[in-house]
Design an enzyme around this catalytic site. Structure first.
Site, mmCIF file in Angstrom:
data_model
loop_
_atom_site.group_PDB
_atom_site.id
_atom_site.type_symbol
_atom_site.label_atom_id
_atom_site.label_comp_id
_atom_site.label_asym_id
_atom_site.label_seq_id
_atom_site.Cartn_x
_atom_site.Cartn_y
_atom_site.Cartn_z
ATOM 1 N N GLU A 113 49.400 26.845 34.518
ATOM 2 C CA GLU A 113 49.799 27.834 35.519
ATOM 3 C C GLU A 113 51.209 27.516 35.968
ATOM 4 O O GLU A 113 51.690 26.412 35.737
ATOM 5 C CB GLU A 113 48.879 27.734 36.753
ATOM 6 N N CYS A 409 92.660 36.014 63.940
ATOM 7 C CA CYS A 409 93.428 36.461 65.103
ATOM 8 C C CYS A 409 93.929 35.308 65.961
ATOM 9 O O CYS A 409 94.633 35.523 66.939
ATOM 10 C CB CYS A 409 92.600 37.440 65.949
ATOM 11 N N CYS A 424 84.322 33.887 67.355
ATOM 12 C CA CYS A 424 85.629 34.309 67.835
ATOM 13 C C CYS A 424 85.360 35.263 69.001
ATOM 14 O O CYS A 424 84.709 36.290 68.823
ATOM 15 C CB CYS A 424 86.398 35.029 66.739
ATOM 16 N N CYS A 430 90.011 41.412 67.312
ATOM 17 C CA CYS A 430 89.987 40.659 66.057
ATOM 18 C C CYS A 430 89.672 41.612 64.889
ATOM 19 O O CYS A 430 88.598 42.225 64.866
ATOM 20 C CB CYS A 430 88.945 39.548 66.178
HETATM 21 S S1 IVH Z 1 46.473 23.185 42.194
HETATM 22 C C1 IVH Z 1 44.677 19.116 44.022
HETATM 23 N N1 IVH Z 1 48.028 25.032 41.266
HETATM 24 O O1 IVH Z 1 51.583 22.313 44.659
HETATM 25 C C2 IVH Z 1 45.839 19.977 43.755
HETATM 26 N N2 IVH Z 1 48.798 23.784 43.136
HETATM 27 O O2 IVH Z 1 52.029 19.420 44.681
HETATM 28 C C3 IVH Z 1 45.412 21.364 43.669
HETATM 29 N N3 IVH Z 1 50.983 24.509 43.979
HETATM 30 O O3 IVH Z 1 49.642 21.563 47.473
HETATM 31 C C4 IVH Z 1 46.556 22.260 43.649
HETATM 32 N N4 IVH Z 1 51.304 26.110 42.517
HETATM 33 O O4 IVH Z 1 50.653 23.872 47.314
HETATM 34 C C5 IVH Z 1 47.881 24.069 42.197
HETATM 35 N N5 IVH Z 1 49.262 26.746 40.323
HETATM 36 C C6 IVH Z 1 49.128 25.790 41.259
HETATM 37 C C7 IVH Z 1 50.110 25.544 42.231
HETATM 38 C C8 IVH Z 1 49.909 24.520 43.164
HETATM 39 C C9 IVH Z 1 51.801 25.483 43.568
HETATM 40 C C10 IVH Z 1 51.275 23.600 45.109
HETATM 41 C C11 IVH Z 1 50.151 23.439 46.069
HETATM 42 C C12 IVH Z 1 49.876 21.979 46.163
HETATM 43 C C13 IVH Z 1 51.138 21.394 45.629
HETATM 44 C C14 IVH Z 1 50.854 20.065 45.000
#
Ligand code: IVH
Length: 667
Positions: A113, A409, A424, A430
């Site tokens: 992801e 100015c 200013c 100005c």
């Molecule tokens: S999974 C146990 N998936 O990254 C961890 N986190 O550094 C479960 N985050 O606190 C999180 N995109 O705020 C997960 N696709 C994603 C994410 C994601 C952003 C953030 C999230 C987490 C932080 C961890």
């Protein structure tokens, strides 16, 4: 209306609103106009106020806010919100693959992801109903921001599904889409408010606001990526993602199941550039082991799961030399430093200027002309200086001192207490402030004179033809056609554009006048409440506060504006020019019988609709206020009015009259 009748109506309105919301947000279809939808919601809101016991926790009216949270309650997370271990290299990613293989054997899939750079949120549902939204906090406890979360339209308030677990938690990332960030900053620039630094900070700041109505107007969004709960009926993370997507949670399509590490690397490569097309900032890829029982086998360290890792893209940064700092003076007189640098290639474009937000930022970075600086492109459009390469600093470089006089100015600069910007103070002398006000006046949301632009305004100003926006209306064809590079046709266009602007509605004129803190929305509220510029200019500080959404800062600024003699002349010129300084329609004056009296109306009336009654009050010189205070003169009470208003009016000794008594006042 009886309680039972109200209950039926509320259920009906709720069902309709939910259906339209779903069509609009999930299927991008709309069967009714925005106006009709707003009407539907306000009807529902009114009923909920009249019958508070009937208000539902998933009412679509919660989307528009209105709930004010004084301080956010700290609550414990049922499952701690951990972080992810990070890697910046493919080698380390392959080591992760190797570690997993050693621990659970060779049979496993990954889910890849994107890593969204917003604010982590935990959404808790009980029996299908969103009961709480909690920020990450320290991972163990977070803040309860439920009222604010409910304004985010993509987050379901209720989930309907046959096999729904009784209690579950969905985690995701709340973010401010780039477009919304730009829209808000444009608006803030227009009214002279300091700009928001980047979408992430803007998002976390918004989520902590006390007034959920303000949160609702900043259109936050969310991507969900994690389902938690006891005995969930899924065996893999990908199944869970599909399920929550089916339950109408916002799940980004940018994810993929990969059967081997090579595919993971491909995903990473694919999104390295592709991620810039998304509405949210991303800084990497999260790689998770797909199978849930394998996740369980792998378990957690104290800080992060062993079944996931974040691959971070390298921030697009470059090193270059700082050549000079120039200072820009805006419409409101605020002075902004801008760095001029040796041109350098960064994220596909050549960069030679960077914003430095203010004097504090110069001090924080300890910037010196000649320094080699790191520039990065974050979520912002303009790159920024993130630091100085001290190893390259030579001893003769001297600390940069912020200018003390206006570069345009020469006036000595001032700092307003509690604000970081230098100003200013030469508001009326100005040049960039004078020209800035005219540019603000002609913009589309204001007078919409698109035949004029900054260059023409500059010429008109240089020739001494315009000094205030109202001077535009004194221009004639000969004067304009004498400007450089002006053919007859373009001169005629300018004159026609100015002439046409006399038709724009009052609220736009009011916005265009450039009163500090009076943006387009505030101008609309003021115009609706007071009806004319005349009324606004005469209103006292207290009377201004009675208008919807007008706080002390705005009221103060309006009072100050009209107290300035030069603005009295400006207003007189606008009047002479015949631009619209009153609301149109329904504003015919019938009498002055209600002059100086303020009214609150509540409930349902038999001889008038609420709008008609409001018009009647205004047409006879009365003023409408939204809430009962000690200064309110009359409460016009209809059927089924809210008990709280009645109680308050009685307590404060406000005269309570019915519809007939009101009509008698006019007879
Ligand atoms: S999974 C146990 N998936 O990254 C961890 N986190 O550094 C479960 N985050 O606190 C999180 N995109 O705020 C997960 N696709 C994603 C994410 C994601 C952003 C953030 C999230 C987490 C932080 C961890």
């Amino acid at each position: 209306m009886t309680l039972a009748e109200a209950q039926i109506q509320i259920a009906e309105l709720t069902e309709n609103a939910n259906r339209f919301n779903h069509l609009y947000y999930q299927e991008s279809k709309s069967e009714i106009s925005d106006f009709e939808f707003d009407q539907l919601l306000s009807k529902l809101q009114e009923l909920e106020q009249q019958f508070p016991t009937l208000a539902q926790p998933d009412s679509p009216t919660l989307r528009v806010g209105g709930i004010v949270t004084k301080s956010f309650e700290s609550v414990a997370h049922q499952y701690p919100m951990l972080s992810l271990s990070n890697t910046y290299s493919e080698g380390e990613l392959l080591e992760f693959d190797e570690r997993v293989r050693k621990s659970i054997g060779p049979q496993f899939d990954f889910v890849c992801e994107l890593k969204y750079d917003g604010v982590a949120i935990s959404l808790i549902y009980e029996n299908g109903l969103l009961v709480r939204g909690i920020t990450r906090g320290d991972g163990v406890r977070g803040d309860d921001v439920t009222a604010n979360v409910k304004t985010i339209k993509s987050i379901p308030l209720r989930v309907n599904d046959e096999n729904l677990p009784a209690r579950f938690e969905v985690r995701g990332e709340i973010f401010m889409p780039f477009k919304e960030f730009e829209r808000i900053n444009k608006e803030r620039e227009d009214i002279g408010e300091p700009l928001l630094a980047n979408p992430r900070n803007a998002c976390s700041g918004t989520l902590k606001m006390q007034d959920s109505g303000v949160v609702a107007r900043r259109k936050l969004d969310c991507y969900c990526y994690y389902l938690l709960g006891e005995n969930l009926p899924f065996t893999s993370h990908s199944e869970a993602l599909h399920a929550i997507k089916n339950w109408n949670f916002p799940v980004s399509d940018a994810w993929k199941t990969c059967v081997e590490a090579k595919e993971v690397l491909k995903f990473i490569e694919h999104w390295e550039k592709g991620r810039f097309e998304l509405p949210v900032a991303t800084d990497g890829v999260v790689v998770k082991i797909n199978n849930l029982s394998q996740q369980e086998d792998l378990g957690f360290t104290a800080k992060s799961p062993r079944w996931a890792i974040a691959y971070k893209y390298k921030a697009e940064a470059a090193v270059t030399q700082l050549l000079s700092v120039s200072y820009q003076v805006g419409r409101t007189g605020a002075v902004t430093p801008v760095a001029n640098m040796e041109p350098v290639q960064l994220a596909g474009t050549k960069v030679k200027r960077a914003s430095i937000h203010n004097a504090d930022e110069i001090a924080r970075l300890d910037l010196r002309i000649g320094d080699f600086v790191f520039v990065e492109k974050g979520g912002e459009i303009i790159p920024k200086i993130t630091g100085v390469d001290l190893s390259k600093r030579t001893p003769e470089l001297e600390p940069l001192v912020f200018i003390s006089a206006c570069p345009e100015c020469g006036s000595p600069l001032m700092r307003i207490e509690g604000e970081v910007a230098y100003y200013c103070p030469n508001v009326y002398g100005c040049p960039p402030q004078i020209k800035g006000r005219i540019e603000h006046f002609i913009q589309r949301k204001a007078m919409n004179i698109d035949s004029l632009g900054p260059e023409t305004i500059d010429q008109l100003f240089q020739k001494g033809l315009v000094n205030t926006p109202a001077d535009l209306y004194k221009l004639n064809f000969e004067q304009v056609s004498q400007l450089d590079r002006f053919a007859e046709k373009s001169a005629r266009n300018v004159i026609e554009g100015i002439e046409k602007s006399k038709q724009v509605p009052f609220k736009q004129v009011l916005f265009g006048m450039g009163i500090r803190y009076v943006g387009a929305t505030v101008a609309e509220k003021l115009a609706g409440h007071f009806g004319s510029l005349e009324n606004i200019s005469k209103a006292s500080f207290e009377q201004l506060l009675e208008a919807p959404e007008i706080g002390e800062k705005i009221a103060q600024s309006i009072v100050q504006f009209f107290a300035e003699p030069r603005n009295t002349a400006y207003v007189a010129d606008l009047k002479l020019a015949n631009v619209k300084l009153e609301e149109e329609g329904g504003q015919e004056i019938e009498s002055e019988k209600l002059n100086g009296l303020s009214f609150v109306i509540s409930g349902v009336f038999s001889q008038f609709s609420r709008d008609e009654l409001q018009d009647k009050i205004k047409a006879n010189g009365g003023r409408l206020v939204s809430g009962v205070t000690g200064k309110t003169n009359f409460l016009v009470a209809g059927e089924n009015m809210g008990p709280s208003k009645l109680e308050k009016a009685e307590k404060l000794g406000v005269k309570i009259i019915d519809e007939q008594a009101f009509l008698d006042m006019l007879a």
